[in-house]
Design a protein around this motif. Structure first.
Motif, PDB file in Angstrom:
ATOM      1  N   GLY A  90     -29.842  35.441  -0.198  1.00  0.00           N
ATOM      2  CA  GLY A  90     -30.804  35.469   0.900  1.00  0.00           C
ATOM      3  C   GLY A  90     -30.559  36.565   1.920  1.00  0.00           C
ATOM      4  N   LEU A  91     -29.437  37.253   1.832  1.00  0.00           N
ATOM      5  CA  LEU A  91     -29.136  38.325   2.775  1.00  0.00           C
ATOM      6  C   LEU A  91     -29.572  39.661   2.185  1.00  0.00           C
ATOM      7  N   VAL A  92     -29.903  40.608   3.057  1.00  0.00           N
ATOM      8  CA  VAL A  92     -30.305  41.939   2.614  1.00  0.00           C
ATOM      9  C   VAL A  92     -29.630  42.988   3.490  1.00  0.00           C
ATOM     10  N   GLY A  93     -29.675  44.212   3.008  1.00  0.00           N
ATOM     11  CA  GLY A  93     -29.214  45.348   3.797  1.00  0.00           C
ATOM     12  C   GLY A  93     -27.758  45.272   4.207  1.00  0.00           C
ATOM     13  N   GLU A  94     -27.497  45.741   5.436  1.00  0.00           N
ATOM     14  CA  GLU A  94     -26.122  45.819   5.945  1.00  0.00           C
ATOM     15  C   GLU A  94     -25.460  44.447   6.055  1.00  0.00           C
ATOM     16  N   GLU A  95     -26.247  43.433   6.406  1.00  0.00           N
ATOM     17  CA  GLU A  95     -25.688  42.078   6.500  1.00  0.00           C
ATOM     18  C   GLU A  95     -25.169  41.626   5.133  1.00  0.00           C
ATOM     19  N   ARG A  96     -25.934  41.878   4.085  1.00  0.00           N
ATOM     20  CA  ARG A  96     -25.527  41.525   2.723  1.00  0.00           C
ATOM     21  C   ARG A  96     -24.252  42.281   2.333  1.00  0.00           C
ATOM     22  N   LEU A  97     -24.240  43.585   2.578  1.00  0.00           N
ATOM     23  CA  LEU A  97     -23.074  44.392   2.239  1.00  0.00           C
ATOM     24  C   LEU A  97     -21.822  43.926   2.978  1.00  0.00           C
ATOM     25  N   ALA A  98     -21.960  43.551   4.241  1.00  0.00           N
ATOM     26  CA  ALA A  98     -20.808  43.086   5.012  1.00  0.00           C
ATOM     27  C   ALA A  98     -20.220  41.813   4.421  1.00  0.00           C
ATOM     28  N   VAL A  99     -21.068  40.889   4.010  1.00  0.00           N
ATOM     29  CA  VAL A  99     -20.594  39.635   3.411  1.00  0.00           C
ATOM     30  C   VAL A  99     -19.921  39.922   2.065  1.00  0.00           C
ATOM     31  N   ILE A 100     -20.523  40.769   1.254  1.00  0.00           N
ATOM     32  CA  ILE A 100     -19.941  41.123  -0.046  1.00  0.00           C
ATOM     33  C   ILE A 100     -18.590  41.807   0.143  1.00  0.00           C
ATOM     34  N   GLU A 101     -18.509  42.742   1.085  1.00  0.00           N
ATOM     35  CA  GLU A 101     -17.247  43.459   1.325  1.00  0.00           C
ATOM     36  C   GLU A 101     -16.156  42.521   1.826  1.00  0.00           C
TER      37      GLU A 101
END
Length: 144
Positions: free
Chosen positions: A93-104
């Protein structure tokens, strides 16, 4: 025709308990209690003939929703890319920078447990970003 509702995912590996405990940490799964009559898994393994010791291990979703994971020792090592892999859904459900931050952040946690970071695949207009990784024995999985 009957519909199957439960399934188990089986991993071939060299060190079943090590790989299982890694996946327990990744997914919040739990290892089962040792068999009846044994205080620990080590006690159980010590009771087996040498060729059967540490031959398998399993873990399960404590909520009972996710599939059981079963790890079995095999003599051959991993040779090629997995034909099947798990997608660990940490950023649904996350996209963009927010998604990348969670993945990282999850990647950093898993690398500390022995995982290996692979290629980051950035969103392409069809698929969202995901990160290719490998577990402690080189089995591929994705953080997405």
């Amino acid at each position: 025709m009957t519909s199957i509702k439960k399934f188990q995912v089986t991993f071939d590996c060299a060190e079943p308990e090590r790989v299982a405990r890694f996946w327990c940490e990744v997914l919040g799964y739990v290892a089962p209690s040792p068999p009846e009559g044994f205080a620990t898994w080590a006690d159980y393994n010590d009771s087996l003939p040498p060729e059967q010791r540490d031959a398998w291990f399993a873990c399960a979703d404590p909520s009972g929703v996710g599939p059981r994971l079963y790890f079995q020792r095999v003599p051959e090592g991993k040779i090629a890319k997995n034909r099947l892999h798990l997608d660990v859904r940490v950023a649904t459900g996350l996209v963009g920078e927010e998604r990348l931050a969670v993945i990282e952040a999850e990647c950093a946690r898993l690398v500390a447990l022995g995982a290996v970071r692979g290629k980051l695949l950035l969103a392409d207009g069809v698929n969202e970003s995901c990160l290719l990784m490998q577990d402690v024995e080189g089995n591929e999985f994705c953080l997405d």
